[in-house]
Design an enzyme around this catalytic site. Structure first.
Site, PDB file in Angstrom:
ATOM      1  N   MET A   1      16.810 -13.266  52.171  1.00  0.00           N
ATOM      2  CA  MET A   1      15.655 -14.010  51.674  1.00  0.00           C
ATOM      3  C   MET A   1      14.682 -14.291  52.824  1.00  0.00           C
ATOM      4  SD  MET A   1      16.981 -16.298  48.550  1.00  0.00           S
ATOM      5  CE  MET A   1      17.662 -17.664  49.455  1.00  0.00           C
ATOM      6  N   GLY A   2      14.795 -13.517  53.907  1.00  0.00           N
ATOM      7  CA  GLY A   2      13.849 -13.659  55.016  1.00  0.00           C
ATOM      8  C   GLY A   2      14.157 -14.855  55.887  1.00  0.00           C
TER       9      GLY A   2
ATOM     10  N   LEU B   1      14.465 -14.634  59.101  1.00  0.00           N
ATOM     11  CA  LEU B   1      15.610 -13.965  59.721  1.00  0.00           C
ATOM     12  C   LEU B   1      16.068 -14.659  60.997  1.00  0.00           C
ATOM     13  CD1 LEU B   1      14.526 -10.229  59.246  1.00  0.00           C
ATOM     14  CD2 LEU B   1      15.920 -11.655  57.734  1.00  0.00           C
TER      15      LEU B   1
ATOM     16  N   GLY C   1      22.242 -14.533  62.366  1.00  0.00           N
ATOM     17  CA  GLY C   1      23.216 -14.230  61.314  1.00  0.00           C
ATOM     18  C   GLY C   1      22.807 -12.960  60.581  1.00  0.00           C
ATOM     19  N   HIS C   2      21.549 -12.931  60.126  1.00  0.00           N
ATOM     20  CA  HIS C   2      21.033 -11.721  59.469  1.00  0.00           C
ATOM     21  C   HIS C   2      21.120 -10.519  60.413  1.00  0.00           C
ATOM     22  CE1 HIS C   2      18.481 -14.940  57.394  1.00  0.00           C
ATOM     23  NE2 HIS C   2      19.140 -14.394  56.390  1.00  0.00           N
TER      24      HIS C   2
ATOM     25  N   ASP D   1      28.354 -17.403  53.273  1.00  0.00           N
ATOM     26  CA  ASP D   1      28.250 -17.623  51.821  1.00  0.00           C
ATOM     27  C   ASP D   1      29.456 -16.947  51.180  1.00  0.00           C
ATOM     28  OD1 ASP D   1      25.352 -18.742  51.687  1.00  0.00           O
ATOM     29  OD2 ASP D   1      25.236 -17.001  52.986  1.00  0.00           O
TER      30      ASP D   1
ATOM     31  N   GLN E   1      29.723 -16.425  47.379  1.00  0.00           N
ATOM     32  CA  GLN E   1      28.794 -15.350  47.005  1.00  0.00           C
ATOM     33  C   GLN E   1      29.391 -13.990  47.326  1.00  0.00           C
ATOM     34  OE1 GLN E   1      24.403 -15.435  47.916  1.00  0.00           O
ATOM     35  NE2 GLN E   1      25.016 -14.167  49.641  1.00  0.00           N
TER      36      GLN E   1
ATOM     37  N   ARG F   1      17.718 -22.417  56.384  1.00  0.00           N
ATOM     38  CA  ARG F   1      17.387 -23.812  56.072  1.00  0.00           C
ATOM     39  C   ARG F   1      17.499 -24.729  57.295  1.00  0.00           C
ATOM     40  NH1 ARG F   1      19.815 -22.346  51.112  1.00  0.00           N
ATOM     41  NH2 ARG F   1      18.458 -22.712  49.312  1.00  0.00           N
TER      42      ARG F   1
HETATM   43  P1  AMP Z   1      20.056 -15.325  52.988  1.00  0.00           P
HETATM   44  O1  AMP Z   1      18.786 -14.798  53.597  1.00  0.00           O
HETATM   45  O2  AMP Z   1      20.356 -16.734  53.368  1.00  0.00           O
HETATM   46  O3  AMP Z   1      20.132 -15.054  51.509  1.00  0.00           O
HETATM   47  O4  AMP Z   1      21.243 -14.487  53.631  1.00  0.00           O
HETATM   48  C1  AMP Z   1      21.264 -13.087  53.583  1.00  0.00           C
HETATM   49  C2  AMP Z   1      22.611 -12.614  54.048  1.00  0.00           C
HETATM   50  O5  AMP Z   1      22.861 -13.066  55.376  1.00  0.00           O
HETATM   51  C3  AMP Z   1      23.774 -13.161  53.190  1.00  0.00           C
HETATM   52  O6  AMP Z   1      24.738 -12.143  53.028  1.00  0.00           O
HETATM   53  C4  AMP Z   1      24.306 -14.289  54.037  1.00  0.00           C
HETATM   54  O7  AMP Z   1      25.667 -14.566  53.807  1.00  0.00           O
HETATM   55  C5  AMP Z   1      24.092 -13.726  55.432  1.00  0.00           C
HETATM   56  N1  AMP Z   1      24.057 -14.812  56.413  1.00  0.00           N
HETATM   57  C6  AMP Z   1      23.273 -15.918  56.403  1.00  0.00           C
HETATM   58  N2  AMP Z   1      23.579 -16.717  57.445  1.00  0.00           N
HETATM   59  C7  AMP Z   1      24.597 -16.123  58.118  1.00  0.00           C
HETATM   60  C8  AMP Z   1      25.357 -16.457  59.279  1.00  0.00           C
HETATM   61  N3  AMP Z   1      25.141 -17.583  59.966  1.00  0.00           N
HETATM   62  N4  AMP Z   1      26.315 -15.599  59.673  1.00  0.00           N
HETATM   63  C9  AMP Z   1      26.546 -14.449  58.980  1.00  0.00           C
HETATM   64  N5  AMP Z   1      25.871 -14.076  57.885  1.00  0.00           N
HETATM   65  C10 AMP Z   1      24.900 -14.906  57.460  1.00  0.00           C
END
Ligand code: AMP
Length: 254
Positions: free
Chosen positions: A31-32, A34, A37-38, A151, A154, A188
């Site tokens: 969801m951007g 970035l 983690g992403h 997540d 998810q 967030r």
């Molecule tokens: P989001 O943009 O929050 O929807 O996350 C996109 C992807 O990145 C999802 O598969 C999340 O689980 C993963 N993600 C988000 N934060 C982290 C993190 N801190 N470590 C690993 N993966 C992450």
């Protein structure tokens, strides 16, 4: 060169073209806003596939709270720079009508695990998640798709969906990336003030403290968190808390 594609039909056509012939395709839906983690998911995809596709789409159907959707951080220019620096092949960046030509009248619904943990408190959330991921998979047709263990629920629901519907995509889990203090990176987190960031570190610390659920809940509340849930399930402890109006989730292996 990162190519930006904004319409579903254009990507579907491209996917059938010679540029993709005999190439393995890795997909990282986001969801951007970035962060590292992403980036960890993206790096894994770049390593394992000939072509990597990242999507940025703030999916409104998974937000059960309009304020949360409105406040969700958007850093598109910065995101593009990151994707270009990583040499990601394609960014899929669709609008609502590209993803929901049906206006969300068709849905993927899981009736069991999606009602637990986060699902108990965010009605409709996982319907939105599963529906958008199914649509994205049908557009991108990835060989592998990367999801973060941050997540965890998810990740498990998406694994379940790929099995239930015989999808031809392998789901690759990626460990949670944390700050050196232990806070799970999250888009967030950008919404937290410096004081809240300091306090937020207590959340993963307590989850992995080995204390009882009750004691974790009480300590969090005393420190100023609003606790949504703390639960043990199988070999993990899961939690969701609020600092102000920012919701944080995390999970650790026991
Ligand atoms: P989001 O943009 O929050 O929807 O996350 C996109 C992807 O990145 C999802 O598969 C999340 O689980 C993963 N993600 C988000 N934060 C982290 C993190 N801190 N470590 C690993 N993966 C992450």
């Amino acid at each position: 060169m990162t190519k930006i594609i904004t319409t579903s039909n254009k990507f579907i056509r491209l996917r059938k073209s010679s540029s993709f012939f005999n190439k393995s395709v890795g997909f990282v839906p986001t969801m951007g806003a970035l962060h590292d983690g992403h980036i960890s998911l993206i790096r894994k995809s770049l390593k394992q596939n000939d072509i990597t596709v990242v999507s940025i789409y703030v999916n409104p159907t998974q937000f059960n709270n309009l304020e949360d959707l409105k406040n969700y951080p958007k850093t598109y220019q910065q995101d593009i720079k990151i994707l270009k620096a990583l040499n990601v092949d394609y960014l899929f960046y669709p609008s609502y009508s590209e993803i929901y030509p049906d206006d969300f009248t068709y849905k993927i619904i899981e009736t069991n695990f999606s009602k637990m943990l986060c699902g108990k408190f965010r009605p409709g959330h996982f319907e939105g998640v599963l529906t958008v991921v199914m649509k994205l998979f049908n557009i991108i047709k990835p060989d592998r798709a990367y999801f973060g263990e941050k997540d965890y629920q998810q990740l498990k629901l998406i694994e379940g969906m790929t099995k239930a519907f015989f999808l031809d995509t392998k789901i690759i889990p990626v460990p949670t990336v944390r700050t050196k203090e232990g806070l799970a990176l999250s888009s967030r987190n950008m919404l937290l003030n410096p004081e809240q960031i300091k306090l937020a570190i207590e959340f993963p610390k307590l989850l992995s403290s080995g204390k009882s659920i009750r004691s974790i809940k009480n300590t969090l509340a005393k420190k100023g968190f609003r606790v949504e849930y703390i639960e043990k399930l199988n070999d993990r402890i899961f939690g969701a808390v609020y600092l102000g109006n920012v919701r944080l989730i995390d999970n650790v292996k026991i």
